[in-house]
Structures are given as structure tokens and as C-alpha cells.
Design an enzyme around this catalytic site. Structure first.
Site, PDB file in Angstrom:
ATOM      1  N   CYS A   2     104.150  15.428  76.636  1.00 53.17           N
ATOM      2  CA  CYS A   2     102.956  16.265  76.747  1.00 53.17           C
ATOM      3  C   CYS A   2     103.213  17.695  76.295  1.00 53.17           C
ATOM      4  O   CYS A   2     104.294  18.240  76.499  1.00 53.17           O
ATOM      5  CB  CYS A   2     102.482  16.308  78.188  1.00 53.17           C
ATOM      6  N   ARG A  28     105.588  17.021  69.501  1.00 53.49           N
ATOM      7  CA  ARG A  28     106.212  16.528  70.728  1.00 53.49           C
ATOM      8  C   ARG A  28     105.854  15.064  71.001  1.00 53.49           C
ATOM      9  O   ARG A  28     106.526  14.408  71.798  1.00 53.49           O
ATOM     10  CB  ARG A  28     105.779  17.396  71.922  1.00 53.49           C
ATOM     11  N   TRP A  75     101.097  12.399  76.517  1.00 49.98           N
ATOM     12  CA  TRP A  75     101.907  11.227  76.179  1.00 49.98           C
ATOM     13  C   TRP A  75     101.868  10.362  77.437  1.00 49.98           C
ATOM     14  O   TRP A  75     102.426  10.718  78.467  1.00 49.98           O
ATOM     15  CB  TRP A  75     103.331  11.666  75.839  1.00 49.98           C
ATOM     16  N   ASN A  99     102.534  18.646  82.428  1.00 50.91           N
ATOM     17  CA  ASN A  99     103.550  17.867  81.721  1.00 50.91           C
ATOM     18  C   ASN A  99     104.595  17.464  82.746  1.00 50.91           C
ATOM     19  O   ASN A  99     105.125  18.330  83.441  1.00 50.91           O
ATOM     20  CB  ASN A  99     104.185  18.737  80.613  1.00 50.91           C
ATOM     21  N   GLY A 100     104.884  16.165  82.845  1.00 53.93           N
ATOM     22  CA  GLY A 100     105.878  15.698  83.807  1.00 53.93           C
ATOM     23  C   GLY A 100     105.338  14.519  84.595  1.00 53.93           C
ATOM     24  O   GLY A 100     104.325  13.915  84.211  1.00 53.93           O
ATOM     25  N   GLU A 474     123.124   5.095  64.040  1.00 55.34           N
ATOM     26  CA  GLU A 474     122.139   6.134  63.735  1.00 55.34           C
ATOM     27  C   GLU A 474     121.229   5.701  62.581  1.00 55.34           C
ATOM     28  O   GLU A 474     120.014   5.912  62.631  1.00 55.34           O
ATOM     29  CB  GLU A 474     122.868   7.450  63.420  1.00 55.34           C
ATOM     30  N   LYS A 478     117.168   5.326  62.920  1.00 54.56           N
ATOM     31  CA  LYS A 478     116.229   6.032  62.020  1.00 54.56           C
ATOM     32  C   LYS A 478     115.215   5.050  61.458  1.00 54.56           C
ATOM     33  O   LYS A 478     114.026   5.308  61.450  1.00 54.56           O
ATOM     34  CB  LYS A 478     116.967   6.683  60.847  1.00 54.56           C
ATOM     35  N   GLU A 481     112.740   3.660  64.222  1.00 53.92           N
ATOM     36  CA  GLU A 481     111.755   4.550  64.828  1.00 53.92           C
ATOM     37  C   GLU A 481     110.657   4.955  63.862  1.00 53.92           C
ATOM     38  O   GLU A 481     109.520   5.118  64.277  1.00 53.92           O
ATOM     39  CB  GLU A 481     112.384   5.755  65.543  1.00 53.92           C
ATOM     40  N   HIS A 497     130.374 -13.191  66.290  1.00 48.31           N
ATOM     41  CA  HIS A 497     130.468 -13.698  67.663  1.00 48.31           C
ATOM     42  C   HIS A 497     129.088 -14.010  68.250  1.00 48.31           C
ATOM     43  O   HIS A 497     128.929 -14.033  69.463  1.00 48.31           O
ATOM     44  CB  HIS A 497     131.232 -12.704  68.536  1.00 48.31           C
ATOM     45  N   LYS A 598     109.004  13.792  70.852  1.00 43.98           N
ATOM     46  CA  LYS A 598     110.135  14.567  70.346  1.00 43.98           C
ATOM     47  C   LYS A 598     111.035  15.009  71.487  1.00 43.98           C
ATOM     48  O   LYS A 598     112.247  14.968  71.401  1.00 43.98           O
ATOM     49  CB  LYS A 598     109.608  15.791  69.586  1.00 43.98           C
TER      50      LYS A 598
HETATM   51  O1  M6R Z   1     116.498  16.440  72.266  1.00 42.18           O
HETATM   52  P1  M6R Z   1     117.594  15.431  72.464  1.00 42.18           P
HETATM   53  O2  M6R Z   1     118.653  15.535  71.411  1.00 42.18           O
HETATM   54  O3  M6R Z   1     118.175  15.478  73.840  1.00 42.18           O
HETATM   55  O4  M6R Z   1     116.883  14.043  72.289  1.00 42.18           O
HETATM   56  C1  M6R Z   1     117.588  12.847  72.506  1.00 42.18           C
HETATM   57  C2  M6R Z   1     116.834  11.672  71.961  1.00 42.18           C
HETATM   58  O5  M6R Z   1     115.604  11.535  72.603  1.00 42.18           O
HETATM   59  C3  M6R Z   1     116.587  11.802  70.447  1.00 42.18           C
HETATM   60  O6  M6R Z   1     117.781  11.954  69.733  1.00 42.18           O
HETATM   61  C4  M6R Z   1     115.851  10.563  69.927  1.00 42.18           C
HETATM   62  O7  M6R Z   1     116.668   9.455  69.983  1.00 42.18           O
HETATM   63  C5  M6R Z   1     115.341  10.825  68.502  1.00 42.18           C
HETATM   64  N1  M6R Z   1     113.983  10.407  68.379  1.00 42.18           N
HETATM   65  C6  M6R Z   1     116.075  10.096  67.463  1.00 42.18           C
HETATM   66  O8  M6R Z   1     115.584  10.370  66.198  1.00 42.18           O
END
Ligand code: M6R
Length: 603
Positions: A2, A28, A75, A99-100, A474, A478, A481, A497, A598
């Protein structure tokens, strides 16, 4: 997650300003939005499901003249994303954005129902709104009502509150969710982060957990929970509004990928010119816990590998949400390294607080200056990557890897494991990474070509060994997501395995082999997938240029050979662009992927 912005002004354009600020918070992640304002003492609350443009359209048909507005991107946590559940919520005399998560909202709801309150939404926020109203009816003091209600709330919150009988004043408080105050000549703000207000001001103050703030169009007053005034430092943001623009790129993600050469080069320049690691003496600790989430956890895996391989220091990496289950291992001789781009990730904050409680020394690798994590760690190492807007992190991850490289070089020096010759060769290499990275990211046609091969598939695998297997994780994240393709990262030797049963005719397998000592074994694993029909995309370095890859690779990506201190950064940049081009071909919303936020400010 949020986003919140409240604005109170001497002029009558609060709605326009709040809405433009809300657009800067879009990154966000959200699924509905809303705004509340008083127009001639009449409260208007406008909400819309989906994009902020839907809210904008509704507002464009209304008279929005108002001196004060609070706005929100939601969100969804409690209740589906619809207009009833969207914020702001209004109960009695109180209008609120939040937010929270109020964890004990069910018990509070019961208490309020007994007192005669009824509810329309499924949200915890409506309960919080009613609770503040309930407290206000009892004490008839707006700040006191907020203080009393916050004492009852368990969980996390950042609040902007407007009371019906003082419609041009915003009251604000926070716990475990970010909120800042912004100051301008025309009025004052309370927002989730500085990016929301940078078009209007760069002057801001951080709201602390025990602050309660009264914001009028000319004066901002901070109080503690005893209603005593507290003084507050006014800071100047160094990030400017221009950094929040795409500046000609199609997407923020692409822009941020292209910012990497400079960001990473700057990290290494700072390390060699202005290093301040003197207070991180690895020999003082019995164990090292590296804790983070998502991509930051993947960067941590590279850090662990480098620490162990080059500085001969064992380390454990744990995802932050699981760290509390390792509580028994945390002692005053623990060095904890928390890694976070946003510095506001709730799971990571909870883990660091636990470690501090147990007496550990906590170092943070953080991008967002002034964020909660940066303030709570014993020592903060900033990545200074600049604002990252795309939900999928790119320069956030690579800058974390670069910081780990510098930490490990420093640890090697401390332990006498870095001779002068190696040190000077590494320095030369690290200080010229910009050229190598530019070479990788300029290879766009290769990535587009690969994207065309894979974008129609539903499943994909990344495989590698050693440091490459962490980079696979990673690359895979990418791709999933932003393109919504199912993808798994596997240690190349582990595939046989069980998971190899999923390889069918045409299943794309992206394999990485940069380490010459693991090359042959990885190639054998690739051949195992080829024998089962995989479509093989092979990523390697120019060291192996003279080899014939045709036997096991349908497509090849070549990156410059480098030491392991920077090789993952070069390889991942290619994978970021493969994911980007694939998501683009699939027509996905690259900067704001579905369901994602985000800054993940709830546990
Ligand atoms: O802000 P942060 O680095 O703590 O965030 C951690 C994860 O939420 C963040 O890296 C998330 O996995 C990303 N969307 C990956 O692209």
C-alpha cells in the site's frame, strides 16, 4: 505494498497534488486506489478497482476543490480488491488510510460491535477506523484518540487520519510501516516515502514509531505518546524527481538494467577510495548469518559463496521469514548481515530485531537511505544504487552482490589471504567493470532472439553449479515474476534426482557454466537434458569461445570472462534482459507485475 499520501495546503488543489503523488507510489504494487477530501465541509470518498487511471477518470467528472486530501493505493491483504475494501475508510467522525495489517482486528471488531458499530468491508482497516472513532468519542481529543487506539493495535500500520470536525488537518502515526512528513511553502505532506512528494519538495522528516504527528497547511508538530512535543530533524532528499522518470526507456526495469554499469562501477570506486569497513572484524564472531528475502537472498547466496571460497569464512544464509526458527543459533558472537533494497521489508526487519534482541551485531546492506533497516542496524553499508521503481529488482540485486564482493575482499585482507599481486589485478578488474557490463547489456539482439524461442512455453529450467547455481535462482525469479512463466532453478547435478522427469521435447533449459573447473560436469548435465529433448540455451564466458557448443546448445550467450567477484553480475545482466524481452513478447505489465509489491511491508 500500500502507498499513502496526504496533503494539506493553503490552496485548493490538494486532490490534484495527492493524486500525482499517488502515481509516484504506483511502483509499490497495488490493486485498487482511493482518495478522501472535504469539499465545502462535505466529505467525498472516491475509490476505484485497478489502475489509478480509473480513479483519475472518476475524479475528472467531479468538483475536487479542497484544501486537504488523503489518498491510498491498496495491495489487498484482508478481503478481495474491490471498492468496498479499498481505502479510505470512513466511520463516525474518522476517515483513514492505512498501510500494514492490524493483526488483532477480529477481537477489536467484536468489542466495537458490542458498542454498536457495524461494518461494510472485510478489512482490518475499517476496524482500525472505527476504533479511532470509538476512542475519539471517549476522550474528545484527536491526538489522544490516535494514541489510545494505537496502543490497542497489534501488527503494523502507517496511518493518515482526518477528523470530520477538523477537515484540513492530517494526523499521522506509524509502526513497522514507513511514513515520512514533507514540507513545502504551499502545504505539508505525510507519505509512504519521499518519492511521492519529490515533485513538490525535497524537505522531509522521518516519523519514528512512537511519534504522533499533527499536520496543518503551515505547521507540523510531532508529539510523543504522552502528548509532549518532540523536536524533529528536517532532512534534504538527495534523490531528485528526474530519477523517478523513465527518461526515454520503455520501462523502468530497462532503465535500471542500463544504470547498472555506473552503479556497480561507483561501488568499486568507493571501496578503493573511501572504504569504511574497519568496524567489521570477522575474527570477532563465531558465526555469520546472512538474512534477506527474494532477490536480496539470492545476492546473499553469492556473498556466502565468496566468503567461504575466498575468505575461508563459513556463513549461513536464511530467508528472513524463516530466520526466527533458527533463534537458538543467535548469540552475542553472531554477525548478522541483513540485505534489503527497500530497507522496509517486514520479514527482514523482524529478523534483524530478533537478532538484536539476542545480542548479535547487525550489518545492513541497504539501498534506500533513511529506511527502517538502515536506521536499526549497527552498521549500514549503502549500495547507493538510486531509486529502483520496477518491482523486479535489477540494479538492487547487482549492487548487493558488488557490496558482498568488497566485504569479502576486505575479509581476505584482514586474514592475510590477499597477496599484493592478486589484489592489484582484482582492483584493475573491478575498476573497469563498467566496460564489461556495457558489453553484456548491448547484446540485445541475442536476448530478443532467445526470448522469441521461449516465450510460448509454460515451463523452463535454469541449471548451473557453484556460484552459477545461485545466479540461476535470480535468473529464474526474474523470468517468473515479470513473464508469469513457470521456471525453476536447479543445481545442475541435482536435476537427475527427480526433476529431470519434467523435461520433455522442447522444454527450454538455460544452463550457466562460467567456472572452468565445473565446466565439464555442467556440460554433462546439459547433455542429460538434451537427451530428453530439451531446448538448450547455454550461457558461458568468452574464455570458451573456441569450443564447439553445437553438440549440446541450441543457442549460446557469451559474456566476458571475469573473476567470481564480478562474474555473477555480468551473467545476471544477460538473464535480466532475457526475462525482460520474454515478458515484453508475452505482453506483460513489466514494471508492475500482477500480485507483487515493490516493498513488502507485511510479514
Ligand atoms: O527490498 P528488499 O530487497 O528487502 O526486497 C526483498 C524482496 O522482496 C525482493 O528482492 C523481491 O524478491 C523482488 N521482487 C525480486 O525482483
Amino acid at each position: 505494498m500500500c502507498g499513502i499520501i496526504g496533503y494539506t495546503t493553503k490552496s485548493s488543489n490538494s486532490v490534484d497534488v495527492a493524486l500525482s503523488g499517488l502515481k509516484n507510489l504506483e511502483y509499490r504494487g497495488y490493486d485498487s486506489s482511493g482518495i478522501a477530501f472535504y469539499n465545502n465541509n462535505e466529505l467525498d470518498i472516491v475509490k476505484a478497482k485497478g489502475k489509478i487511471s480509473n480513479l483519475d477518470e472518476k475524479l475528472s467528472k467531479m468538483n475536487t476543490t479542497s484544501n486537504c486530501a488523503i489518498a491510498h493505493t491498496r495491495w489487498a491483504t484482508h478481503g478481495e480488491p474491490n471498492e468496498t475494501n479499498a481505502h479510505p475508510h470512513h466511520v463516525g467522525k474518522v476517515t483513514l488510510v492505512h498501510n500494514g495489517i492490524i493483526e488483532n482486528y477480529a477481537a477489536l471488531k467484536e468489542e466495537l460491535q458490542q458498542a454498536g458499530y457495524t461494518f461494510n468491508s472485510q478489512t482490518d482497516t475499517e476496524v482500525a477506523t472505527a476504533y479511532i472513532d470509538y476512542c475519539y468519542n471517549k476522550c474528545n481529543n484527536k491526538l489522544q484518540a490516535l494514541i489510545d487506539a494505537c496502543k490497542k493495535f497489534r501488527g503494523s500500520y502507517a496511518f493518515n487520519v482526518i477528523y470530520e470536525d477538523e477537515p484540513n488537518t492530517i494526523y499521522a502515526s506509524r509502526k513497522d510501516s514507513p511514513l515520512v512528513v514533507g514540507y513545502s511553502n504551499k502545504g505539508n505532506f505525510a507519505a509512504s516515502d519521499v518519492s511521492a512528494i519529490l515533485d513538490y519538495t525535497n524537505k522531509y522528516s522521518l516519523i519514528n514509531e512512537d511519534d504522533f504527528v499533527k499536520i496543518t497547511n503551515s505547521v507540523v508538530t510531532f508529539y510523543n505518546d504522552k502528548l509532549q512535543e518532540v523536536s524533529k530533524e528536517i532532512k534534504t532528499a538527495t534523490w531528485d524527481a528526474n530519477q523517478y522518470q523513465k527518461n526515454g526507456y520503455d520501462h523502468f526495469m530497462l532503465k535500471e538494467i542500463y544504470e547498472q554499469p555506473k552503479v556497480i562501477q561507483d561501488i568499486f570506486s568507493r571501496y578503493y577510495n573511501d572504504c569504511d569497513y574497519a568496524d567489521i572484524d570477522f575474527s570477532n564472531f563465531d558465526n555469520i548469518h546472512i538474512v534477506a528475502c527474494g532477490s536480496a537472498m539470492h545476492a546473499s547466496l553469492v556473498g556466502k559463496y565468496l566468503l567461504q571460497t575466498y575468505a575461508k569464512i563459513p556463513a549461513m544464509v536464511e530467508v528472513a521469514s524463516e530466520y526466527r526458527y533458527s533463534e537458538e543459533l543467535i548469540t552475542p558472537k553472531t554477525l548478522m548481515i541483513v540485505v534489503s533494497q527497500s530497507g522496509e521489508t517486514a520479514d527482514t526487519i523482524a529478523a534483524l530485531r530478533l537478532a538484536k534482541e539476542k545480542g548479535a551485531y547487525v550489518v545492513g546492506i541497504v539501498n534506500a537511505v533513511g529506511s527502517t533497516i538502515s536506521r536499526e542496524v549497527d552498521k549500514c553499508i549503502y549500495t547507493y544504487a538510486g531509486p529502483e521503481i520496477a518491482v523486479a529488482t535489477t540494479k538492487g540485486y547487482t549492487s548487493q552482490v558488488a557490496i558482498f564482493s568488497t566485504l569479502v575482499l576486505n575479509a581476505m585482507k584482514q586474514k592475510g589471504l590477499l597477496d599484493e599481486d592478486t589484489s592489484s589485478k582484482l582492483k584493475d578488474e573491478l575498476l573497469t567493470i563498467e566496460d564489461k557490463l556495457n558489453e553484456v547489456i548491448s547484446n540485445r539482439n541475442t536476448y530478443l532472439d532467445i526470448a522469441k524461442d521461449i516465450y510460448n512455453h509454460n515451463d523452463l529450467f535454469f541449471i548451473g553449479r557453484g556460484i552459477d547455481s545461485t545466479v540461476c535462482m535470480e535468473g529464474s525469479l526474474k523470468l517468473k515474476e515479470i513473464s508469469y512463466m513457470h521456471s525453476e532453478a536447479y543445481s545442475a547435478g541435482e536435476l537427475k534426482h527427480g526433476t529431470i522427469s519434467l523435461i520433455e521435447d522442447g522444454t527450454p533449459v538455460i544452463s550457466i557454466a562460467t567456472d572452468p573447473t565445473l565446466f565439464e560436469k555442467t556440460v554433462s548435465n546439459i547433455k542429460e537434458t538434451k537427451a530428453r529433448g530439451s531446448y538448450s540455451i547455454f550461457v558461458t564466458t568468452d574464455k570458451h569461445n573456441d569450443m564447439n557448443f553445437a553438440e549440446f546448445a541450441d543457442k549460446t550467450v557469451i559474456v566476458p570472462e571475469a573473476s567470481e567477484f564480478i562474474q555473477p553480475i555480468l551473467v545476471v545482466s544477460a538473464l535480466q534482459l532475457i526475462a525482460y524481452e520474454t515478458a515484453k513478447l508475452r505482453g506483460c505489465d513489466i514494471d508492475k507485475p500482477r500480485n507483487l509489491a515493490k516493498s513488502v511491508t507485511v510479514e
